[in-house]
Design a protein around this motif. Structure first.
Motif, PDB file in Angstrom:
ATOM      1  N   SER A   1       5.028  11.370  -3.915  1.00 28.39           N
ATOM      2  CA  SER A   1       4.479  10.211  -4.615  1.00 28.39           C
ATOM      3  C   SER A   1       3.384  10.674  -5.575  1.00 28.39           C
ATOM      4  O   SER A   1       2.964  11.835  -5.558  1.00 28.39           O
ATOM      5  N   GLN A   2       2.894   9.756  -6.403  1.00 33.31           N
ATOM      6  CA  GLN A   2       1.819  10.100  -7.329  1.00 33.31           C
ATOM      7  C   GLN A   2       0.581  10.583  -6.588  1.00 33.31           C
ATOM      8  O   GLN A   2      -0.180  11.401  -7.095  1.00 33.31           O
ATOM      9  N   LEU A   3       0.399  10.088  -5.377  1.00 33.99           N
ATOM     10  CA  LEU A   3      -0.724  10.516  -4.546  1.00 33.99           C
ATOM     11  C   LEU A   3      -0.685  12.024  -4.300  1.00 33.99           C
ATOM     12  O   LEU A   3      -1.709  12.710  -4.384  1.00 33.99           O
TER      13      LEU A   3
ATOM     14  N   ALA B   1       5.534   1.988  -4.901  1.00 37.07           N
ATOM     15  CA  ALA B   1       5.031   1.734  -6.256  1.00 37.07           C
ATOM     16  C   ALA B   1       5.805   2.550  -7.279  1.00 37.07           C
ATOM     17  O   ALA B   1       6.151   2.054  -8.367  1.00 37.07           O
ATOM     18  N   ASP B   2       6.110   3.807  -6.952  1.00 40.03           N
ATOM     19  CA  ASP B   2       6.911   4.646  -7.849  1.00 40.03           C
ATOM     20  C   ASP B   2       8.300   4.054  -8.043  1.00 40.03           C
ATOM     21  O   ASP B   2       8.842   4.041  -9.159  1.00 40.03           O
TER      22      ASP B   2
ATOM     23  N   HIS C   1       0.804  -1.217   0.000  1.00 37.39           N
ATOM     24  CA  HIS C   1       0.000   0.000   0.000  1.00 37.39           C
ATOM     25  C   HIS C   1       0.843   1.276   0.000  1.00 37.39           C
ATOM     26  O   HIS C   1       0.269   2.373   0.039  1.00 37.39           O
ATOM     27  N   ASP C   2       2.157   1.155  -0.062  1.00 34.34           N
ATOM     28  CA  ASP C   2       3.020   2.338  -0.049  1.00 34.34           C
ATOM     29  C   ASP C   2       3.130   2.896  -1.463  1.00 34.34           C
ATOM     30  O   ASP C   2       3.728   2.278  -2.345  1.00 34.34           O
ATOM     31  N   THR C   3       2.560   4.077  -1.687  1.00 34.29           N
ATOM     32  CA  THR C   3       2.531   4.651  -3.030  1.00 34.29           C
ATOM     33  C   THR C   3       3.932   5.005  -3.528  1.00 34.29           C
ATOM     34  O   THR C   3       4.196   4.935  -4.730  1.00 34.29           O
TER      35      THR C   3
ATOM     36  N   ARG D   1       1.419   9.567   2.533  1.00 37.41           N
ATOM     37  CA  ARG D   1       0.269   8.798   2.992  1.00 37.41           C
ATOM     38  C   ARG D   1      -0.211   9.312   4.347  1.00 37.41           C
ATOM     39  O   ARG D   1      -1.423   9.470   4.569  1.00 37.41           O
TER      40      ARG D   1
END
Length: 346
Positions: A282-284, A84-85, A79-81, A254
């Motif tokens: 992050s993308q978030l 993911a990057d 769940h760590d955005t 997050r």
């Protein structure tokens, strides 16, 4: 697709390529493997023949011949955005150096050691650990058996047998505090990440920056983690108090999003009532409706350096440990503004 008689077409072989190019199989093999020796003319002929035939080398056969898996194992938190990057950037960096990537997740019910064991059982030649929480002793133990790169934190000092690639976390928090102080904030709270990777350095950066601005007496750290839940919990602690701080620096994006969500539900406006800063970019953070001011870590650069460090050990035989650090960058967006004295919405 099947031929007209229903049979599948035979996959072109290296022999087919050599025959089409009019060279020996050995010469064609050198060209396909990008090995030195063949002339430029021979390379052109072989590559053209391979393209015309649709020839693609068989990775599994190459592995069997070399007795190497050419697999890099990567652990991540699902769940760590920002993870993911990093993973998105690791794949092309590995492919460019002739490596495949095998992923495994660390979850609340699956410890990091379990994930690492799964990777080593799958014949991974090297490990890239994202946000590892392993002790320095455990990292030394791992590094004694295969190349290990820790991404996102240091290795704990001493004679660690691993490489590290990380952003200077303390400097990043310092820049966030500098930005807020420059806007006029004084009551700046840090929601930290406990014992998670990089959290101690981020706490130190916050304390040092508050001290540098003469705000020691106003410094406050609220316990948290690198999760939205932790950010929301921290925000609710602050909401239960008589007055909110004018700014919050969260442990990561997050955590900052959790803070934003709790404030939105409570009618607290960001940045009019409270400014919020994250960490990672992050993308978030870049989503239009979030538009988070944050400390940027260069995911693409970090991934490239991590893969390169592992490849240097595997392909070039490097044995000395390296600690590679990158400078963070503050990205100012819509969640920070000068403090304004207003009554909180009810």
């Amino acid at each position: 697709m099947p031929n007209s008689d229903g049979a599948r077409p035979r996959r072109p072989t290296l022999n087919d390529v050599a025959a089409r190019a009019g060279v020996s199989r050995a010469l064609a093999s050198l060209v396909i493997r990008r090995a030195p020796g063949p002339s430029e003319e021979s390379r052109t002929r072989v590559l053209q023949a391979a393209d015309e035939l649709g020839y693609r080398p068989d990775p599994s056969a190459q592995v069997l011949r070399s007795h190497r898996s050419r697999l890099l194992g990567v652990t991540l938190t699902v769940h760590d955005t920002f993870h993911a990057d990093l993973v998105e950037a690791i794949y092309p960096a590995a492919a460019a150096l002739g490596y495949e990537v095998l992923l495994t997740a660390v979850t609340p019910t699956r410890a990091e050691d379990e994930a690492i064991d799964a990777l080593t059982a799958s014949r991974c030649e090297g490990l890239i650990l994202l946000g590892s929480v392993a002790t320095p002793a455990r990292l030394r133990e791992l590094g004694a058996t295969l190349p290990v790169v820790v991404l996102g934190r240091g290795a704990g000092g001493g004679k660690a047998a691993v490489d590290t690639v990380r952003t200077v976390d303390a400097a990043g928090l310092g820049r966030a505090v500098d930005h807020l102080v420059g806007l006029g904030h004084r009551r700046i709270v840090h929601v930290d990440a406990g014992r998670d990777a990089g959290a101690a350095e981020r706490r130190r950066g916050y304390r040092d920056a508050m001290r540098r601005h003469g705000l020691d007496d106003l410094a406050r750290i609220v316990p948290g983690r690198y999760t939205e839940q932790a950010g929301g919990d921290a925000a609710r602690v602050l909401l239960d108090e008589p007055a909110l701080p004018t700014a919050i620096v969260a442990a990561n994006d997050r955590c900052a999003v959790g803070v934003l969500d709790a404030f939105l539900r409570a009618g607290v406006r960001v940045p009019q009532d409270v400014s919020v800063v994250g960490f990672d970019d992050s993308q978030l953070a870049r989503l239009h409706h979030i538009d988070l001011t944050t400390v940027r870590q260069d995911a693409a650069r970090m991934a490239s350096l991590a893969v390169g460090a592992a490849a240097e050990r595997l392909d070039d035989g490097r044995t000395d440990a390296r600690d590679i650090t990158l400078d963070p960058e503050l990205v100012v967006r819509g969640t920070t503004a000068p403090p304004v004295t207003r009554r909180r919405a009810t």
